[in-house]
Design a protein around this motif. Structure first.
Motif, PDB file in Angstrom:
ATOM      1  N   THR A 192       0.834  -1.210   0.000  1.00 27.98           N
ATOM      2  CA  THR A 192       0.000   0.000   0.000  1.00 27.98           C
ATOM      3  C   THR A 192       0.862   1.249   0.000  1.00 27.98           C
ATOM      4  N   ALA A 243      -2.659   0.903  -5.048  1.00 28.85           N
ATOM      5  CA  ALA A 243      -2.654   1.335  -3.645  1.00 28.85           C
ATOM      6  C   ALA A 243      -3.966   0.976  -2.961  1.00 28.85           C
ATOM      7  N   SER A 276      -4.218  -2.856  -2.525  1.00 27.90           N
ATOM      8  CA  SER A 276      -3.315  -3.276  -1.444  1.00 27.90           C
ATOM      9  C   SER A 276      -3.890  -2.894  -0.085  1.00 27.90           C
ATOM     10  N   GLY A 277      -4.492  -1.714  -0.028  1.00 22.14           N
ATOM     11  CA  GLY A 277      -5.112  -1.270   1.226  1.00 22.14           C
ATOM     12  C   GLY A 277      -6.257  -2.170   1.644  1.00 22.14           C
TER      13      GLY A 277
END
Length: 300
Positions: free
Chosen positions: A65, A268, A271-272
């Motif tokens: 992230t 991002a 991944s978060g």
């Protein structure tokens, strides 16, 4: 006299068999307790491994992230640098539009005309743009790698068939223990220990194990999405930073740069989401592991 002798013989024989009957009931209880121990012990260790791996994966996807977010920020900064560079070149074209294929001296002369811009500004901006592009590529590549690792770990970090069978066997043994201890209590045996074990280990029957696997599956899917967008974003970032694209169609370079930034942002986000799933899987495992811990305590 003969009748009295027969009576005493009968009483003696009955007295001799009573301990045998009581011992048989106690033996059944002991066997049930031993079976429960064999079936239920060790489950806590397996769950501890799952919790450990979920923690590791939370850290890994957290890095994914952070690197993808960094790639997005770097990409945005690069876009700003490229915009400034295009504005400078546009002013050169406006000021010296009549000059075809101007030499370096011509360009520098125009720089002086439009505000004393130093002769090295264009070079500086161009180098900075390329450097930022390389940073974005590297950060996206790192995020892609962490997402791939996260997907593999999440896919394996679950209640598998072997562990599920262990838990099912534990539940089955506890049910058997309850039946045997109920009869043993009627026979006058002390079943305090058996009841403690049955109450603690019997909680497996009501445990929702699916939540662990569901959150692991969510983390895996999110990491796969992050790995996919990260891979495409990395390839796009490499392309937009190549000399051929930079020296070619300006609009194409701008579009590829924007696409790379969007893909970095998507990586991002994915991944978060994976990080959240991994973190909540830890919570779910802890809740289930509490049953295993309590069961282990009474089995000792």
């Amino acid at each position: 006299m003969l009748c009295r002798r027969r009576f005493f013989i009968s009483i003696f024989c009955l007295g001799a068999f009573v301990p045998i009957f009581a011992h048989a009931d106690e033996s059944s209880l002991v066997d049930a307790l031993q079976n429960t121990y064999s079936a239920c012990i060790g489950i806590d260790e397996r769950l501890s491994d799952l919790k450990k791996m979920a923690g590791i994966n939370t850290a890994i996807t957290g890095v994914g992230t952070a690197t993808a977010t960094g790639a997005t920020i770097v990409g945005i900064v690069r876009s700003s640098v490229d915009k400034e560079l295009r504005e400078i070149l546009a002013k050169v074209d406006e000021t010296d539009g009549a000059t075809k294929n101007p030499s370096a001296d011509d360009v520098f002369a125009v720089y002086d005309k439009i505000g004393g811009i130093s002769s090295g500004r264009q070079k500086t901006l161009s180098d900075k743009s390329k450097s930022l592009g390389n940073w974005r590529t590297g950060l996206l590549g790192a995020s892609t790698a962490t997402n791939i690792a996260g997907a593999v770990i999440a896919g394996n970090n679950k209640i598998d068939g072997d562990l599920q069978n262990r838990i099912d066997e534990c539940i089955k043994s506890v049910d058997s223990l309850k039946t045997v201890s109920a009869q043993a209590r009627l026979d006058g045996l002390d079943v305090t220990e058996a009841n403690k074990i049955a109450n603690a280990c019997g909680e497996w029957k009501y445990a929702d194990l699916s939540v662990i696997n569901n959150r692991g599956r969510g983390a895996m899917i999110s990491s796969i999405v992050g790995a996919t967008t990260g891979t495409v974003g990395t390839i796009t970032s490499v392309a937009v930073n190549s000399d051929g694209v930079r020296a070619g169609d300006e609009q194409k370079e701008k579009n590829l740069n924007t696409a790379s930034n969007v893909l970095a942002g998507g990586t991002a986000v994915a991944s978060g989401v994976a990080t959240v799933f991994n973190a909540t899987q830890i919570s779910a495992i802890k809740k289930i592991a509490k049953i295993a811990e309590n069961c282990k305590k009474v089995l000792k």
